[in-house]
Design a protein around this motif. Structure first.
Motif, PDB file in Angstrom:
ATOM      1  N   HIS A  29       6.709 -21.913 -11.008  1.00  0.00           N
ATOM      2  CA  HIS A  29       6.829 -23.240 -10.413  1.00  0.00           C
ATOM      3  C   HIS A  29       7.298 -23.055  -8.977  1.00  0.00           C
ATOM      4  CE1 HIS A  29       7.056 -27.567 -10.637  1.00  0.00           C
ATOM      5  NE2 HIS A  29       8.272 -27.565 -10.160  1.00  0.00           N
ATOM      6  N   GLU A  30       6.950 -23.971  -8.099  1.00  0.00           N
ATOM      7  CA  GLU A  30       7.204 -23.750  -6.675  1.00  0.00           C
ATOM      8  C   GLU A  30       8.095 -24.802  -6.031  1.00  0.00           C
ATOM      9  OE1 GLU A  30       3.456 -24.991  -4.294  1.00  0.00           O
ATOM     10  OE2 GLU A  30       2.714 -24.089  -6.159  1.00  0.00           O
ATOM     11  N   LYS A  61       7.010 -33.821 -16.384  1.00  0.00           N
ATOM     12  CA  LYS A  61       5.714 -33.305 -16.808  1.00  0.00           C
ATOM     13  C   LYS A  61       4.763 -33.181 -15.630  1.00  0.00           C
ATOM     14  CE  LYS A  61       5.922 -35.014 -21.567  1.00  0.00           C
ATOM     15  NZ  LYS A  61       5.327 -35.949 -22.553  1.00  0.00           N
ATOM     16  N   ALA A  62       4.811 -34.146 -14.726  1.00  0.00           N
ATOM     17  CA  ALA A  62       3.909 -34.138 -13.573  1.00  0.00           C
ATOM     18  C   ALA A  62       4.202 -32.961 -12.654  1.00  0.00           C
ATOM     19  CB  ALA A  62       4.030 -35.445 -12.799  1.00  0.00           C
ATOM     20  N   LYS A  63       5.431 -32.466 -12.682  1.00  0.00           N
ATOM     21  CA  LYS A  63       5.827 -31.366 -11.814  1.00  0.00           C
ATOM     22  C   LYS A  63       5.577 -29.995 -12.451  1.00  0.00           C
ATOM     23  CE  LYS A  63       9.355 -33.806  -9.128  1.00  0.00           C
ATOM     24  NZ  LYS A  63       8.908 -33.398  -7.794  1.00  0.00           N
ATOM     25  N   THR A  64       5.087 -29.983 -13.660  1.00  0.00           N
ATOM     26  CA  THR A  64       4.811 -28.737 -14.360  1.00  0.00           C
ATOM     27  C   THR A  64       3.324 -28.673 -14.678  1.00  0.00           C
ATOM     28  OG1 THR A  64       6.999 -28.911 -15.364  1.00  0.00           O
ATOM     29  CG2 THR A  64       5.510 -27.278 -16.302  1.00  0.00           C
ATOM     30  N   GLY A  79       1.837 -20.672  -3.844  1.00  0.00           N
ATOM     31  CA  GLY A  79       3.128 -21.331  -3.634  1.00  0.00           C
ATOM     32  C   GLY A  79       4.214 -20.801  -4.548  1.00  0.00           C
ATOM     33  N   GLY A  80       3.847 -20.429  -5.785  1.00  0.00           N
ATOM     34  CA  GLY A  80       4.836 -19.941  -6.744  1.00  0.00           C
ATOM     35  C   GLY A  80       5.497 -18.647  -6.324  1.00  0.00           C
ATOM     36  N   PRO A  81       4.725 -17.588  -6.043  1.00  0.00           N
ATOM     37  CA  PRO A  81       5.362 -16.338  -5.622  1.00  0.00           C
ATOM     38  C   PRO A  81       6.072 -16.431  -4.277  1.00  0.00           C
ATOM     39  CG  PRO A  81       2.956 -16.150  -5.582  1.00  0.00           C
ATOM     40  CD  PRO A  81       3.286 -17.411  -6.311  1.00  0.00           C
ATOM     41  N   LEU A  82       5.557 -17.258  -3.360  1.00  0.00           N
ATOM     42  CA  LEU A  82       6.264 -17.443  -2.093  1.00  0.00           C
ATOM     43  C   LEU A  82       7.618 -18.113  -2.326  1.00  0.00           C
ATOM     44  CD1 LEU A  82       3.388 -18.567   0.322  1.00  0.00           C
ATOM     45  CD2 LEU A  82       4.576 -16.355   0.264  1.00  0.00           C
ATOM     46  N   PHE A  83       7.640 -19.077  -3.247  1.00  0.00           N
ATOM     47  CA  PHE A  83       8.902 -19.740  -3.592  1.00  0.00           C
ATOM     48  C   PHE A  83       9.856 -18.744  -4.260  1.00  0.00           C
ATOM     49  CE2 PHE A  83      11.382 -22.384  -6.675  1.00  0.00           C
ATOM     50  CZ  PHE A  83      12.161 -23.043  -5.739  1.00  0.00           C
TER      51      PHE A  83
END
Length: 339
Positions: free
Chosen positions: A220-221, A235-238, A285-289
């Motif tokens: 997740h980012e 839920k919308a954020k996952t 976005g996930g790995p950068l976060f």
């Protein structure tokens, strides 16, 4: 120990039973995650990729790498493919140990597929390491967090060899348990991170983790949200895939997917982390976060961000002879040989 042939036959039967019929009516589909998997309303599962398997081999003619399959937990079928590079000198010292965890959205692919067998074998050949490629039970038949528990069971089995009297001779004779790295791609990178977190919370006697390699990791980012956020907003954020594969997740605040919710990030039990990203990866976005969050956590290890321009998600698996894929593998091989 189960033979290579027994393992392959067993996996063939398992994979075949998991491939559902192809339906012509869209109304029959409950969840469509093409080109990976479809889940039908009657419970059938259709895996669209990752169903082919290749047998283990002794001394591959291209790489000189040997491989074998072992069952780790007979009750569940959790297993692994082991890789050993060509050893030219019997007096050579112990080799770094790589634990590899495959991707595929927690639901497709195995260490026995041509994609992963080829990549791990080529990485072993270049890095001159011993490798254990983990086969965990896959969602949705075995919903998360089962894949995490299965992977941890394999890591505990690996650790049981640190005193040199385990059940697997390749690990007893050739693996350096003071130079262990965990690496994975996509969903496998997510699992790899969480295995190092578990090792932080439950140290393994005789094992020293030196490296964590995250290739195009699935995370997740965004920062965790507060208690005033509704379930629907959570839920919308996952991602939908995460929800389907992990029905009991708490959502975007789940530390298994959100590094900012991980309370032990500062104590991460390894010396160095490399985070690989690809410019055209929709999951970038996930790995950068993750990289930013680990930096902010106060973790005192060495951290590297390896960026590749113009490529997409896990491009190195689908086009391994690409110059950028070759360069990335060379860098990862060097990473695996760091003390």
């Amino acid at each position: 120990m189960v033979s290579d042939i027994d393992v392959v036959v067993s996996l063939c039967k398992q994979l075949s039973s998991n491939i559902g019929q192809v339906y012509s009516k869209n109304d029959d589909v409950l969840h469509d995650f093409a080109p990976f998997i479809r889940i039908y309303k009657d419970g059938r599962i259709e895996r669209l990729v990752g169903n082919e398997i290749v047998p283990a081999t002794i001394s591959d003619p291209k790489t000189g790498v040997s491989s074998k399959d072992v069952i780790i937990v007979s009750e569940t079928g959790v297993s692994a493919r082991l890789f050993l590079p060509k050893i030219t000198n019997s007096s050579d010292g112990k080799l770094p140990l790589l634990i590899y965890i495959h991707g595929g959205g927690f639901c497709v692919e195995t260490p026995f597929s041509p994609l992963y067998d080829s990549y791990v074998s080529s990485l072993v050949a270049e890095a001159k390491v011993v490798a254990v490629s983990i086969h965990y039970r896959r969602a949705p038949e075995h919903p998360l967090p089962i894949a995490y528990d299965d992977s941890w069971a394999v890591i505990q089995w690996i650790a049981s060899h640190s005193n040199r009297n385990g059940t697997e001779s390749w690990l007893n004779n050739h693996a350096d348990f003071q130079r262990v790295s965990i690496m994975g791609d996509s969903a496998g990178a997510n699992i790899a991170h969480n295995m190092v977190v578990r090792a932080t919370e439950t140290p393994l006697e005789g094992v020293r983790f030196v490296g964590l390699g995250l290739i195009h990791a699935f995370f997740h980012e965004e920062e965790p949200v507060g208690p005033d956020v509704s379930d629907e907003e959570m839920k919308a954020k996952t991602t939908k895939l995460w929800r389907v594969m992990f029905p009991t997740t708490i959502g975007c605040n789940d530390p298994l997917i959100n590094p900012a919710a991980c309370t032990n990030l500062k104590r991460l039990a390894c010396k160095r982390v490399v985070v690989c990203v690809a410019e055209k990866d929709p999951l970038i976005g996930g790995p950068l976060f993750y990289h930013k969050t680990l930096h902010k956590s106060g973790w005192e290890g060495e951290m590297e961000l390896m960026e590749v321009q113009g490529e997409g998600h896990v491009f190195h698996l689908f086009n391994p002879t690409n110059d950028k894929a070759v360069a990335m593998k060379t860098r990862l091989a060097s990473f695996l040989n760091s003390d």
